[in-house]
Design a protein around this motif. Sequence first.
Motif, mmCIF file in Angstrom:
data_model
loop_
_atom_site.group_PDB
_atom_site.id
_atom_site.type_symbol
_atom_site.label_atom_id
_atom_site.label_comp_id
_atom_site.label_asym_id
_atom_site.label_seq_id
_atom_site.Cartn_x
_atom_site.Cartn_y
_atom_site.Cartn_z
ATOM 1 N N VAL A 270 0.875 -1.156 -0.144
ATOM 2 C CA VAL A 270 0.080 0.115 0.219
ATOM 3 C C VAL A 270 0.925 1.319 0.046
ATOM 4 O O VAL A 270 0.492 2.200 -0.640
ATOM 5 N N ASN A 271 1.978 1.251 0.729
ATOM 6 C CA ASN A 271 2.823 2.257 0.816
ATOM 7 C C ASN A 271 3.571 2.660 -0.442
ATOM 8 O O ASN A 271 3.663 3.819 -0.998
ATOM 9 N N VAL A 272 3.937 1.671 -1.285
ATOM 10 C CA VAL A 272 4.443 1.592 -2.533
ATOM 11 C C VAL A 272 3.374 2.362 -3.648
ATOM 12 O O VAL A 272 3.738 3.085 -4.419
ATOM 13 N N LEU A 273 2.367 1.706 -3.489
ATOM 14 C CA LEU A 273 1.264 2.266 -4.310
ATOM 15 C C LEU A 273 1.076 3.700 -4.141
ATOM 16 O O LEU A 273 0.550 4.577 -5.118
ATOM 17 N N VAL B 126 1.147 6.470 -7.009
ATOM 18 C CA VAL B 126 0.053 7.492 -7.365
ATOM 19 C C VAL B 126 0.626 9.026 -7.139
ATOM 20 O O VAL B 126 0.035 9.642 -7.886
ATOM 21 N N MET B 127 1.221 9.207 -6.116
ATOM 22 C CA MET B 127 1.805 10.584 -5.923
ATOM 23 C C MET B 127 2.713 10.992 -7.009
ATOM 24 O O MET B 127 2.504 12.011 -7.714
ATOM 25 N N ALA B 128 3.564 10.122 -7.435
ATOM 26 C CA ALA B 128 4.423 10.398 -8.426
ATOM 27 C C ALA B 128 3.705 10.713 -9.785
ATOM 28 O O ALA B 128 4.212 11.629 -10.506
ATOM 29 N N VAL B 129 2.691 9.895 -10.238
ATOM 30 C CA VAL B 129 1.980 10.093 -11.384
ATOM 31 C C VAL B 129 1.150 11.365 -11.281
ATOM 32 O O VAL B 129 1.063 12.129 -12.249
ATOM 33 N N GLY B 130 0.755 11.571 -10.276
ATOM 34 C CA GLY B 130 -0.174 12.979 -9.932
ATOM 35 C C GLY B 130 0.853 13.929 -10.110
ATOM 36 O O GLY B 130 0.226 14.984 -10.662
ATOM 37 N N ALA B 131 1.794 13.963 -9.780
ATOM 38 C CA ALA B 131 2.857 15.301 -9.797
ATOM 39 C C ALA B 131 3.292 15.170 -11.077
ATOM 40 O O ALA B 131 3.242 16.458 -11.793
ATOM 41 N N GLY B 132 3.409 14.096 -12.018
ATOM 42 C CA GLY B 132 3.647 14.195 -13.196
ATOM 43 C C GLY B 132 2.856 14.804 -14.199
ATOM 44 O O GLY B 132 3.032 15.784 -14.977
ATOM 45 N N LEU B 133 1.788 14.412 -13.946
ATOM 46 C CA LEU B 133 0.476 14.939 -14.709
ATOM 47 C C LEU B 133 0.077 16.345 -14.402
ATOM 48 O O LEU B 133 -0.203 17.059 -15.075
#
Length: 43
Positions: A8-11, A15-22
Amino acid sequence: MAFFTQAVNVLKILVMAVGAGLGAWGVINLMEGYGNDNRATRS
């Protein structure tokens, strides 16, 4: 149970990395769009 907690921590990180990239991509697209609204520079 520790495996699921780590998964869950890795997910969350992914998700935060993808959100920051978008978000960064969206800001860049907005800034590029503002360059085209000057009537004097359009031909």
